[in-house]
Every structure is written in structure tokens, then in C-alpha cells.
Design a protein around this motif. Structure first.
Motif: not given
Length: 389
Positions: A324-332, A351-357, A361-363
Motif C-alpha cells: 500500500v502506497n502511503v507516500s503522501k503521508y510519510t517518507e519514512d 516498506g523499507i524492510a523490502f528494499g529502498p524501492g 509503502y507498507i505491506r
């Protein structure tokens, strides 16, 4: 001060998923959407088979490659499902789950300093496995705008003279995408021409939805540079029993992995191997009901998330995960996941747990009840709209 820890492995990172999970265990009333562990109990018939096997004396060592009866069952399963012919003695090694199968595959193929290409985002445990095998991690991207499917051009653009192994994960964790086999064959063919190995992680092969069609790379019979890693953990809700297998048409690789098995675990647990034979024999009775329930849960998750503003997602075609893309709410995403856990008692994987790409996001895992999914998404929405976020 003397350090007794290997310098080589001291830098192995902890999984960001486990970091959230361990922290959540200290709290009450947590909705767990972070762990990929089916909430179904293992089918009773498998448990009864394992118990009976122990009573009947299946408590001793087996061949390092596993019971020949199980290797035959695996070969028959692939013949039924994909129409491929495997030699159970030359092409199959039974492992203690897919994680050990992946480790065996990497140890058997890597020389110190060899590079391994992994998907970004991708399964976090690839990294420690590669590091323990004296390899170096490199990444290729999968993108939301391409439905997180694997793009051969992107993969091959990341190949260097040091690349020895390319890992493919299909269906894909964490995004739930399914990539057609004809597209992946481009990668296999190129790797074959350059003397590289393709490891295909196919543990979610049976958890696919709608019109999605998954085909194992085992159908590419012309190539001996492919290693298939699979498991019964997800398909049969047997995650804690640690039973999986490795397939390759390269007889020499299978011989080496069988030899290495002796020094690692000797063999997979014998009664669990007997249970695996029963599981594979009852595939059509046991698996479809679970897949239908996962699909129902996915559809509930899609419906609930669709009501939240400023988030985006690709509806997963497979697995029981959604990015789930939550980039409008956070960059961390790591801080986001920790705050969500402590303030609203929802555990998600950053999301960062799965790589910088997948930063931003959150899974979410929907391997849980629909009640948990509905309540979890409600709490996420409350968190996103709260002033304290």
C-alpha cells in the motif's frame, strides 16, 4: 575487548518485519497485519499422519536428499500440475523449508564476492542468506506503475561481470504480482548464455486469484541453470513444520546440495516428510477451500482500503500480501509503522524492510480474519486522519 563474532556476519540486518512483530508482542489489543503466517490450522489429516508416522518409527535419519517416497511424490505433483518430467533421484532435494532450500542453492552456486540480483522490493531474508554464502547483494526494481511484475529489460540492465545468480520471486512477496513465464524465459535464456544461475522462489505458486495464471520455471526443460525452490508451508498452512524442496535439472548441483545437506541438517525431519507425502496426495481436497477464503479476504481488504484518501495499491493477483502506497503521508515507513503500532495498535510491515524501492509503502498481510482486516484498516484510517500522526 575481544570479539568472538564473525566480521562477515556481524553486519547482517534484522528484518524490519520482525522488528515490528517483536515490538508488538509487548503490547495488548494489536491487530496483526505484518506476518505472513496463515491463520488456518494445518489440516487435521496431515497432523494425524505425522503423529502416526512417529508411532510407527519414522523418527530416524533419512537419505540426505529426503525420503525417496517424498521425492517421488514431488515429481508426480509437478507432472500433474505442469506436465514436466523429473527424476526423483537426480532432480529433487527435500529441505527444511524453503529458507534452507534457498540457502543450499546459494551455497552451492556462489564463490566469495559473486553478486546476486534480487528484486526490490523483495523478500528481506534473501539478504542474510546471500551474506552467509559470501555473496554480495545487488537489486533490480519492480514498479507499481508496471503492476510490480518483473521486467526482463530492467533485470538484465543490472547484470554486471560479477553477477552469478538472479533470484526471481513469482508470485511476488511483498506485492502479490504474478509474472508470465514467457517473460521470465528471457531472463533464463540470457543467464544461460552467460553462465549464470536463476533461482526461482515459487513458494506462493498455488495462491493465485481471478484470471491470473502461474507457471513454474520447471517447464523450461531446455535449461539446466534453473533452481526451483518451493515449500509446503504456505500452500498447506504448515509454516512451523519447516518442509520444502529444491528442484533442478542440473544433476551436479543436486549432488552438491545433497552432500551439503549432511553438514547442515542431515535431513529434513522424517515424520514431517511423511506428512508432506499425505499433503501432496490430497492437494485437491485441502488447498482450494483455503484459496477461496484468501480471495474473499483480499476482496474485503480492497474494498476497505478503497475508502481511504490518498493511498494507492495494485490489487494482488497472488500471495496473501498487498503493498500500500502511503507516500503522501510519510517518507519514512519504519517510523510510520512504529507510530501506527503504538498509537493505534496495528502491526504492518514497513516498506523499507523490502528494499529502498518500497520506501513510502507498507505491506499488509491478509492471512488473517476478515474481522481483523476490517478493524485493522479502520485503525489505519484513524491514524492517517489523526493530528498526532
Amino acid at each position: 575487548m575481544v570479539s568472538y563474532v564473525s566480521k562477515w556476519v556481524s553486519g547482517i540486518p534484522q528484518s524490519g518485519i520482525r522488528e515490528i512483530f517483536h515490538e508488538s508482542l509487548k503490547l495488548k489489543d494489536v491487530i496483526h497485519l505484518e506476518i505472513g503466517d496463515p491463520d488456518f490450522n494445518m489440516p487435521e489429516v496431515i497432523a494425524e499422519t505425522i503423529y502416526k508416522a512417529m508411532l510407527e518409527g519414522y523418527t530416524h535419519y533419512t537419505h540426505n536428499a529426503g525420503l525417496i517416497e517424498l521425492r517421488e511424490s514431488i515429481s508426480e505433483y509437478y507432472a500433474r500440475k505442469y506436465g514436466v518430467t523429473l527424476n526423483p533421484e537426480d532432480n529433487v532435494v527435500v529441505s527444511a523449508g524453503s529458507s534452507e532450500g534457498l540457502s543450499l542453492s546459494l551455497l552451492a552456486t556462489l564463490n566469495p564476492g559473486d553478486e546476486v540480483l534480487i528484486p526490490d522490493p523483495g523478500y528481506p531474508s534473501y539478504i542474510p542468506m546471500i551474506m552467509c554464502s559470501r555473496g554480495k547483494v545487488s537489486r533490480y526494481r519492480v514498479y507499481e506503475e508496471k503492476n510490480f511484475e518483473i521486467d526482463p529489460g530492467e533485470v538484465l540492465s543490472r547484470v554486471t561481470p560479477k553477477t552469478k545468480v538472479i533470484i526471481i520471486n513469482n508470485p511476488h512477496n511483498p506485492a502479490g504480482s504474478v509474472t508470465p513465464v514467457n517473460r521470465l524465459e528471457e531472463i533464463v535464456e540470457y543467464a544461460y548464455s552467460k553462465g549464470m544461475v536463476v533461482i526461482s522462489d515459487e513458494v506462493y505458486e498455488n495462491i493465485v486469484y481471478d484470471e491470473a495464471s502461474f507457471t513454474s520455471l520447471s517447464v523450461l526443460a531446455a535449461y539446466d541453470n534453473v533452481i526451483i525452490v518451493n515449500s509446503l508451508s504456505k500452500t498447506f498452512a504448515m509454516t512451523g513444520l519447516r518442509i520444502g524442496f529444491v528442484i533442478s535439472r542440473n544433476k551436479r548441483l543436486v549432488e552438491i546440495m545433497t552432500r551439503m545437506q549432511e553438514g547442515l541438517i542431515a535431513c529434513a525431519p522424517t515424520p514431517i516428510q511423511v506428512g508432506a507425502i499425505k499433503a501432496l496426495s490430497m492437494f485437491h481436497e485441502l488447498v482450494p477451500p483455503m484459496i477461496r477464503e484468501y480471495k474473499r479476504r483480499r476482496d474485503v481488504l480492497v474494498s476497505e482500503l478503497s475508502q481511504i484518501k490518498d493511498v494507492s495499491f495494485v490489487v494482488p493477483k497472488g500471495t496473501f500480501y498487498m503493498l500500500v502506497n502511503v507516500s503522501k503521508y510519510t517518507e519514512d515507513s519504519r517510523t510510520f509503522a512504529k507510530k501506527l503500532l503504538h498509537q493505534n495498535r496495528v502491526a504492518v510491515a514497513p516498506g523499507i524492510a523490502f528494499g529502498p524501492g518500497s520506501e513510502g509503502y507498507i505491506r499488509i498481510s491478509f492471512a488473517t480474519s476478515t474481522n481483523n482486516i476490517v478493524e485493522g484498516v479502520k485503525r489505519i484510517n484513524d491514524f492517517l486522519t489523526s493530528e498526532g500522526r
